[in-house]
Design a protein around this motif. Structure first.
Motif, PDB file in Angstrom:
ATOM      1  N   ILE A 165      41.915  38.588  45.852  1.00  0.00           N
ATOM      2  CA  ILE A 165      41.932  39.891  44.809  1.00  0.00           C
ATOM      3  C   ILE A 165      43.469  40.659  45.046  1.00  0.00           C
ATOM      4  O   ILE A 165      43.630  41.201  44.158  1.00  0.00           O
ATOM      5  CB  ILE A 165      40.826  40.890  45.438  1.00  0.00           C
ATOM      6  N   ARG A 166      44.042  40.432  46.050  1.00  0.00           N
ATOM      7  CA  ARG A 166      45.138  41.052  46.052  1.00  0.00           C
ATOM      8  C   ARG A 166      46.301  40.477  44.933  1.00  0.00           C
ATOM      9  O   ARG A 166      46.936  41.216  44.426  1.00  0.00           O
ATOM     10  CB  ARG A 166      45.821  41.060  47.544  1.00  0.00           C
ATOM     11  N   ARG A 167      46.076  39.186  45.102  1.00  0.00           N
ATOM     12  CA  ARG A 167      47.096  38.432  44.146  1.00  0.00           C
ATOM     13  C   ARG A 167      46.650  38.688  42.715  1.00  0.00           C
ATOM     14  O   ARG A 167      47.652  39.076  41.747  1.00  0.00           O
ATOM     15  CB  ARG A 167      47.211  37.155  44.296  1.00  0.00           C
ATOM     16  N   GLY A 175      51.837  42.577  34.942  1.00  0.00           N
ATOM     17  CA  GLY A 175      51.625  42.541  33.711  1.00  0.00           C
ATOM     18  C   GLY A 175      51.585  43.618  32.868  1.00  0.00           C
ATOM     19  O   GLY A 175      52.100  43.625  31.724  1.00  0.00           O
ATOM     20  N   ALA A 176      50.695  44.547  33.241  1.00  0.00           N
ATOM     21  CA  ALA A 176      50.187  45.706  32.689  1.00  0.00           C
ATOM     22  C   ALA A 176      51.425  46.712  32.367  1.00  0.00           C
ATOM     23  O   ALA A 176      51.675  47.184  31.464  1.00  0.00           O
ATOM     24  CB  ALA A 176      49.136  46.505  33.509  1.00  0.00           C
ATOM     25  N   VAL A 177      52.166  46.910  33.621  1.00  0.00           N
ATOM     26  CA  VAL A 177      53.374  47.511  33.477  1.00  0.00           C
ATOM     27  C   VAL A 177      54.449  46.963  32.446  1.00  0.00           C
ATOM     28  O   VAL A 177      55.167  47.616  31.804  1.00  0.00           O
ATOM     29  CB  VAL A 177      54.135  47.675  34.866  1.00  0.00           C
ATOM     30  N   ALA A 178      54.667  45.508  32.629  1.00  0.00           N
ATOM     31  CA  ALA A 178      55.591  44.750  31.658  1.00  0.00           C
ATOM     32  C   ALA A 178      55.383  45.098  29.981  1.00  0.00           C
ATOM     33  O   ALA A 178      56.379  45.163  29.479  1.00  0.00           O
ATOM     34  CB  ALA A 178      55.586  43.388  31.959  1.00  0.00           C
ATOM     35  N   ILE A 179      54.154  44.993  29.743  1.00  0.00           N
ATOM     36  CA  ILE A 179      53.770  45.405  28.470  1.00  0.00           C
ATOM     37  C   ILE A 179      54.382  46.807  27.870  1.00  0.00           C
ATOM     38  O   ILE A 179      54.725  46.662  26.816  1.00  0.00           O
ATOM     39  CB  ILE A 179      52.419  45.459  28.433  1.00  0.00           C
ATOM     40  N   TRP A 180      54.622  47.617  28.825  1.00  0.00           N
ATOM     41  CA  TRP A 180      55.397  48.867  28.170  1.00  0.00           C
ATOM     42  C   TRP A 180      56.646  48.938  28.276  1.00  0.00           C
ATOM     43  O   TRP A 180      57.303  49.982  27.763  1.00  0.00           O
ATOM     44  CB  TRP A 180      54.946  50.197  29.219  1.00  0.00           C
ATOM     45  N   LEU A 213      39.815  37.296  35.196  1.00  0.00           N
ATOM     46  CA  LEU A 213      39.276  38.103  34.419  1.00  0.00           C
ATOM     47  C   LEU A 213      39.876  39.526  34.777  1.00  0.00           C
ATOM     48  O   LEU A 213      40.130  40.433  34.026  1.00  0.00           O
ATOM     49  CB  LEU A 213      37.771  38.188  34.324  1.00  0.00           C
ATOM     50  N   PRO A 214      39.720  40.093  36.163  1.00  0.00           N
ATOM     51  CA  PRO A 214      40.472  41.220  36.051  1.00  0.00           C
ATOM     52  C   PRO A 214      41.888  41.557  35.786  1.00  0.00           C
ATOM     53  O   PRO A 214      42.080  42.649  35.385  1.00  0.00           O
ATOM     54  CB  PRO A 214      40.240  41.574  37.912  1.00  0.00           C
ATOM     55  N   ALA A 215      42.557  40.472  36.027  1.00  0.00           N
ATOM     56  CA  ALA A 215      44.015  40.473  35.656  1.00  0.00           C
ATOM     57  C   ALA A 215      44.301  40.717  33.919  1.00  0.00           C
ATOM     58  O   ALA A 215      44.817  41.473  33.597  1.00  0.00           O
ATOM     59  CB  ALA A 215      44.861  39.534  36.115  1.00  0.00           C
ATOM     60  N   TYR A 216      43.281  39.931  33.361  1.00  0.00           N
ATOM     61  CA  TYR A 216      43.182  39.892  31.845  1.00  0.00           C
ATOM     62  C   TYR A 216      42.763  41.237  31.239  1.00  0.00           C
ATOM     63  O   TYR A 216      43.225  41.833  30.485  1.00  0.00           O
ATOM     64  CB  TYR A 216      42.358  38.861  31.232  1.00  0.00           C
ATOM     65  N   PHE A 217      41.860  41.755  32.123  1.00  0.00           N
ATOM     66  CA  PHE A 217      41.438  42.992  31.542  1.00  0.00           C
ATOM     67  C   PHE A 217      42.479  44.345  31.740  1.00  0.00           C
ATOM     68  O   PHE A 217      42.621  44.849  30.872  1.00  0.00           O
ATOM     69  CB  PHE A 217      40.168  43.597  32.661  1.00  0.00           C
ATOM     70  N   LEU A 218      43.146  44.268  32.795  1.00  0.00           N
ATOM     71  CA  LEU A 218      44.094  45.272  33.135  1.00  0.00           C
ATOM     72  C   LEU A 218      45.152  44.826  31.973  1.00  0.00           C
ATOM     73  O   LEU A 218      45.673  45.972  31.287  1.00  0.00           O
ATOM     74  CB  LEU A 218      44.803  44.998  34.393  1.00  0.00           C
TER      75      LEU A 218
END
Length: 507
Positions: A165-167, A175-180, A213-218
């Protein structure tokens, strides 16, 4: 024993050569940065948004037909506050991105290509025109490349692994930050994730998908938020949409567009001149065949961001043209380098070894030498675009009380406006017009000029006017003078690379 010693010597030589190339790539980027060329039209237009707006206001659609990701704009804003409103501050983040990209590209290359292909790839990446140029331009394209490469280094080693879960949260948040910070990040993330699923065995696909899925969701939450806050409103800018409107395929079956776009990619953004882009395409095809036969999994991963971007293009959501797809250049360069390396090393395995070797050496020289020579000249002759600063200095030094200033509207006027305040000018000290009025013979007429002059508070009753032309094609300068001679008498002239000014006594 001798063979092992020779192989070790060759390996050491390639390592030192690669290190030397990286140092050279960093040096020429620093040389170009230190030359401190003037901001040209598009840079100045973006700089005015950065300087004049607050952090919150940078989330709004930008003025002057500009668009850039919020994270990039915030870093630029921060640097101007820390180091001052100047070219060095504004170009610092692109420079950092360019240097980090060199190192990240080397790391990705070690995974992707052979030992012989690696220095070839590094030379091309370090010296090709646009990967070098955008490393010192106030635009987001250098950081697009950096973020794409860093995401590859982050995600590729985690392929087909069940992560804790940590990774999962780590890659999701990064990834979410990079999108911005980079608009095309979503294509890199989507491409790498899709490529990973394609390469995963059927038995593991479901487990990998559920695990990620949690990463994709973020990622999706982040992209959706940025899309509705910024991108959707930018897409309402008709000028920007019209600028790229012709860059989309007509239908999903428009193969001619695909072939044309593929061919154009090698001239821009890769940077091979029109004489050598066909040779680069040949090297890419050879490299692709080699990858498909020997390293199919790596080829799928390297090309996955390309396919994701093309999918968006066929949906008319992202243009597959020019600087907007510079972030894809590293992936093509790696394949090109492997194509050259294949020819150079095939002589050990073929009865036609001499012909393969000659072809490999020829391709290497034709693709590497022009870029290497051009990059080397930057050390002594850094690239300039529109050197408006010395032109404004000249006007300021030679201007008399009561003189007027005329500057073309759009990017050129933004360039003048950015520097005007540094020399004590305000917007009330110059008039913004349209360059076409003085360049295009069919649009220029004396009565129209007089009407414009009389309606302009900055030019009305002015007997002497400085006409400033940044970014105008040098070939059009005689036409400008021809039209100006009809409305006045030339008193002075001053020229710099990409910019010039005329002083005229009005009739």
């Amino acid at each position: 024993m001798n063979n092992l010693s020779n192989k070790q010597n060759i390996s050491d030589f390639l390592k030192y050569l690669t290190l030397l190339i990286i140092i050279f790539g960093i040096f020429i980027r620093l040389s170009q940065y230190v030359s401190n060329r003037a901001l040209w039209g598009d840079e100045a237009s973006l700089a005015l948004n950065i300087v004049d707006r607050s952090y919150a206001e940078l989330l709004q659609p930008l003025d002057r037909n500009q668009a850039a990701p919020p994270g990039f704009l915030w870093i630029e804003k921060l640097f101007t506050q820390l180091f001052g409103n100047n070219e060095y501050s504004l170009r610092l983040f692109p420079l950092i991105s360019g240097i980090v990209s060199l190192i990240a590209f080397y790391k990705l290359g070690k995974w992707a290509v052979s030992a012989i292909a690696l220095p070839i790839a590094i030379i091309l990446f370090a010296c090709l025109r646009y990967t070098l140029y955008y490393a010192t331009e106030l635009k987001q394209y250098s950081s697009d490349v950096m973020i794409a490469l860093l995401l590859c280094l982050l995600l590729i080693p985690l392929q087909q692994q069940i992560l804790n879960i940590r990774r999962i949260l780590l890659i999701g948040i990064l990834g979410a930050v990079a999108i911005w910070f980079s608009h095309p990040t979503i294509f890199v993330l989507a491409g790498l994730a899709s490529g990973n699923l394609i390469l995963t065995s059927n038995q593991q696909k479901k487990a990998i998908l559920i695990n990620r899925l949690p990463a994709y969701f973020l990622w999706l939450i982040s992209f959706g938020s940025m899309y509705f806050l910024t991108i959707a409103r930018v897409m309402q800018n008709n000028s920007l949409q019209n600028a790229w409107g012709d860059e989309y395929p007509n239908t999903i079956f428009d193969l001619l567009w695909l072939l044309d776009s593929f061919g154009r990619f090698f001239s821009r953004p890769l940077g091979f001149s029109t004489i050598f882009d066909g040779i680069a395409i040949l090297a890419f095809v050879i490299g692709s065949v080699f990858f498909i036969k020997k390293k199919p999994n790596k080829f799928i991963i390297l090309m996955s961001p390309v396919f994701a971007t093309l999918a968006a293009t066929y949906l008319h959501k992202y243009p597959f043209r020019g600087r907007l797809i510079l972030f894809l250049a590293p992936f093509f360069i790696l394949v090109i380098a492997e194509g050259i390396a294949f020819l150079l090393t095939s002589f050990n395995h073929s009865k036609h070894h001499k012909y393969f070797l000659i072809a490999g050496i020829t391709l290497a020289c034709l693709l590497i030498a022009p870029s290497l020579i051009r990059a080397g000249t930057f050390v002594f002759y850094p690239e300039n675009k529109h050197e408006i600063r010395p032109v404004i200095e000249y006007i300021k030094t030679h201007q008399k009380p009561g003189d007027g200033i005329y500057i073309g509207d759009g990017g050129p006027a933004d360039q003048f406006e950015y520097y005007a305040g540094k020399y004590g000018y305000s917007q009330s000290d110059y008039a913004r017009g349209y360059l076409s009025e003085l360049v295009d013979a069919e649009k220029f007429y004396e009565q129209g000029w007089q009407q414009f002059k009389n309606q302009s508070n900055q030019l009305k009753n002015k007997q002497r006017i400085w006409f400033v032309f940044p970014g105008l094609n040098k070939k059009k300068e005689p036409f400008v003078k021809l039209h100006l001679d009809r409305i006045g008498k030339k008193l002075d002239y001053f020229s710099q690379p990409g910019a010039f000014t005329y002083l005229y006594q009005m009739k």
